[in-house]
Motif scaffolding. Structure first.
Motif, PDB file in Angstrom:
ATOM      1  N   UNK A   1       0.816  -1.220   0.000  1.00 24.48           N
ATOM      2  CA  UNK A   1       0.000   0.000   0.000  1.00 24.48           C
ATOM      3  C   UNK A   1       0.854   1.276   0.000  1.00 24.48           C
ATOM      4  N   UNK A   2       2.070   1.198  -0.537  1.00 26.77           N
ATOM      5  CA  UNK A   2       2.963   2.351  -0.589  1.00 26.77           C
ATOM      6  C   UNK A   2       2.277   3.510  -1.314  1.00 26.77           C
ATOM      7  N   UNK A   3       2.587   4.733  -0.878  1.00 27.66           N
ATOM      8  CA  UNK A   3       2.069   5.942  -1.508  1.00 27.66           C
ATOM      9  C   UNK A   3       3.248   6.717  -2.087  1.00 27.66           C
TER      10      UNK A   3
ATOM     11  N   UNK B   1       5.522  15.339 -10.795  1.00 29.97           N
ATOM     12  CA  UNK B   1       4.995  15.229 -12.158  1.00 29.97           C
ATOM     13  C   UNK B   1       3.479  15.067 -12.198  1.00 29.97           C
ATOM     14  N   UNK B   2       2.861  14.690 -11.075  1.00 25.87           N
ATOM     15  CA  UNK B   2       1.403  14.499 -11.037  1.00 25.87           C
ATOM     16  C   UNK B   2       0.836  15.103  -9.756  1.00 25.87           C
ATOM     17  N   UNK B   3      -0.416  15.545  -9.846  1.00 23.80           N
ATOM     18  CA  UNK B   3      -1.048  16.241  -8.727  1.00 23.80           C
ATOM     19  C   UNK B   3      -1.434  15.296  -7.586  1.00 23.80           C
ATOM     20  N   UNK B   4      -1.963  14.147  -7.903  1.00 22.69           N
ATOM     21  CA  UNK B   4      -2.496  13.260  -6.871  1.00 22.69           C
ATOM     22  C   UNK B   4      -1.478  12.202  -6.452  1.00 22.69           C
ATOM     23  N   UNK B   5      -1.543  11.772  -5.212  1.00 23.96           N
ATOM     24  CA  UNK B   5      -0.671  10.674  -4.780  1.00 23.96           C
ATOM     25  C   UNK B   5      -0.997   9.407  -5.573  1.00 23.96           C
ATOM     26  N   UNK B   6       0.030   8.645  -5.865  1.00 21.34           N
ATOM     27  CA  UNK B   6      -0.127   7.368  -6.559  1.00 21.34           C
ATOM     28  C   UNK B   6      -0.048   6.280  -5.503  1.00 21.34           C
ATOM     29  N   UNK B   7      -1.073   5.448  -5.431  1.00 18.15           N
ATOM     30  CA  UNK B   7      -1.161   4.467  -4.351  1.00 18.15           C
ATOM     31  C   UNK B   7      -0.960   3.052  -4.869  1.00 18.15           C
ATOM     32  N   UNK B   8      -0.188   2.294  -4.105  1.00 18.52           N
ATOM     33  CA  UNK B   8       0.029   0.886  -4.412  1.00 18.52           C
ATOM     34  C   UNK B   8       1.379   0.621  -5.039  1.00 18.52           C
ATOM     35  N   UNK B   9       1.811  -0.630  -4.897  1.00 19.31           N
ATOM     36  CA  UNK B   9       3.124  -1.042  -5.377  1.00 19.31           C
ATOM     37  C   UNK B   9       3.241  -0.933  -6.897  1.00 19.31           C
ATOM     38  N   UNK B  10       2.216  -1.311  -7.639  1.00 18.86           N
ATOM     39  CA  UNK B  10       2.313  -1.313  -9.104  1.00 18.86           C
ATOM     40  C   UNK B  10       2.522   0.105  -9.646  1.00 18.86           C
ATOM     41  N   UNK B  11       1.715   1.061  -9.181  1.00 16.59           N
ATOM     42  CA  UNK B  11       1.868   2.441  -9.655  1.00 16.59           C
ATOM     43  C   UNK B  11       3.196   3.039  -9.212  1.00 16.59           C
ATOM     44  N   UNK B  12       3.566   2.786  -7.979  1.00 14.29           N
ATOM     45  CA  UNK B  12       4.832   3.320  -7.471  1.00 14.29           C
ATOM     46  C   UNK B  12       6.004   2.745  -8.259  1.00 14.29           C
TER      47      UNK B  12
END
Length: 131
Positions: free
Chosen positions: A31-33, A38-49
């Motif tokens: 559940x890493x954030x 480069x982007x406004x919103x936090x990216x959540x989860x291992x795949x996106x990170x």
């Protein structure tokens, strides 16, 4: 001589040095954030990170140099410089890890505006290539 830095910091430096991106899976909590300039919103989860960190390491390139670190019990700040698109980039990586040593937060902050602009453009291109 044993490296006195916490295991997550050592692991990150090893990933950057070797470009062994397969090691990100073991470093990142499910559940890493990830917070990127480069982007406004936090990216959540291992795949996106993983996608963002992979693109970032490709963009920041071989010129990525870490200069100093401030390390706490469960967090660290790593100062870096590099060149992207001919522009100087100066930034910090903020990391926080859980009791298991896996990163639960990774935030990147960058200055100056020209460097940030070059980074955002290059990150967008790198992320599109991964899609």
């Amino acid at each position: 001589m044993t490296d006195p830095r916490p295991a997550p910091v050592r692991a990150w430096h090893d990933i950057v040095r070797t470009q062994d991106l397969d090691r990100l899976d073991a470093l990142l909590a499910d559940d890493v954030v990830f917070r990127s300039p480069a982007v406004h919103t936090p990216q959540e989860g291992r795949a996106l990170t993983t996608a963002y960190l992979t693109a970032a390491l490709a963009v920041l390139g071989p010129g990525l140099t870490y200069h100093r670190e401030l390390v706490g019990e469960d967090s660290a700040m790593l100062e870096f410089t590099t060149v992207v698109g001919g522009k100087q980039v100066h930034g910090i990586d903020l990391m926080r890890w859980g009791g298991d040593g896996r990163l639960v937060e990774f935030t990147v902050m960058v200055r100056a505006l020209q460097g940030l602009t070059a980074l955002v453009e290059a990150m967008g291109e790198a992320l599109q290539r991964r899609s």
